[in-house]
Design a protein around this motif. Structure first.
Motif, PDB file in Angstrom:
ATOM      1  N   GLU A  74      42.452  31.076  30.469  1.00 42.14           N
ATOM      2  CA  GLU A  74      41.847  32.683  30.941  1.00 42.14           C
ATOM      3  C   GLU A  74      41.667  33.451  30.093  1.00 42.14           C
ATOM      4  O   GLU A  74      40.998  34.423  29.433  1.00 42.14           O
ATOM      5  N   SER A 115      37.980  34.946  27.918  1.00 40.53           N
ATOM      6  CA  SER A 115      37.728  36.407  28.819  1.00 40.53           C
ATOM      7  C   SER A 115      37.804  36.765  27.057  1.00 40.53           C
ATOM      8  O   SER A 115      37.212  37.846  26.372  1.00 40.53           O
ATOM      9  N   ARG A 128      34.269  36.406  25.630  1.00 38.31           N
ATOM     10  CA  ARG A 128      33.808  36.777  26.483  1.00 38.31           C
ATOM     11  C   ARG A 128      33.623  38.658  25.653  1.00 38.31           C
ATOM     12  O   ARG A 128      32.075  39.284  25.151  1.00 38.31           O
ATOM     13  N   LYS A 185      32.412  33.971  33.944  1.00 37.77           N
ATOM     14  CA  LYS A 185      34.218  34.225  33.973  1.00 37.77           C
ATOM     15  C   LYS A 185      35.243  32.936  34.736  1.00 37.77           C
ATOM     16  O   LYS A 185      34.541  32.303  35.309  1.00 37.77           O
TER      17      LYS A 185
END
Length: 129
Positions: A54, A58, A61, A126
């Motif tokens: 995660e 993130s 991104r 996501k």
């Protein structure tokens, strides 16, 4: 579970122009909000942070947003050493097979992506558990 560290912003300017920016120990939510302020303003982003999927996704991104619209490069540390980092980078690579070139620096845990000029980078969805 996401790391939740204190956010620090470090900026260096020369003649009033932003030269570099570091997000140190940023949480997932706050880092994402901060990088929107600098969207498309960077040529190089180095990611060396949380090793979980995660966090790595993130960070990826956010990095793509920072180099958006530029002939920019993102470098990831800990590729092939941590499963979460590797998975996130592979998702970015798959989403941008036609938009960027990817390199794995032999003998290291560094991998890099260089955006192809004039191509829009695809930002992976996501993370889903």
């Amino acid at each position: 579970m996401a790391e939740n560290w204190k956010l620090q912003i470090v900026r260096q300017t020369l003649d009033g122009n932003l030269q570099w920016l570091a997000l140190l120990g940023a949480s997932l939510i706050r880092a994402r909000a901060r990088t929107r302020l600098y969207k498309g303003q960077f040529d190089l982003v180095l990611i060396d942070a949380g090793h979980g999927y995660e966090c790595a996704l993130s960070d990826s991104r956010s990095a793509l947003g920072l180099i958006e619209g530029r002939d920019g490069m993102t470098i990831w540390h800990d590729y092939a050493a941590w499963p979460g980092v590797t998975r996130a980078v592979e998702e970015v690579r798959a989403a941008n097979a036609d938009n960027a070139e990817f390199f794995w620096i032999a003998g290291t845990t560094l991998t890099a992506m260089r955006a192809k000029p004039g191509r829009k980078l695809a930002i992976p969805a996501k993370a889903v558990s």
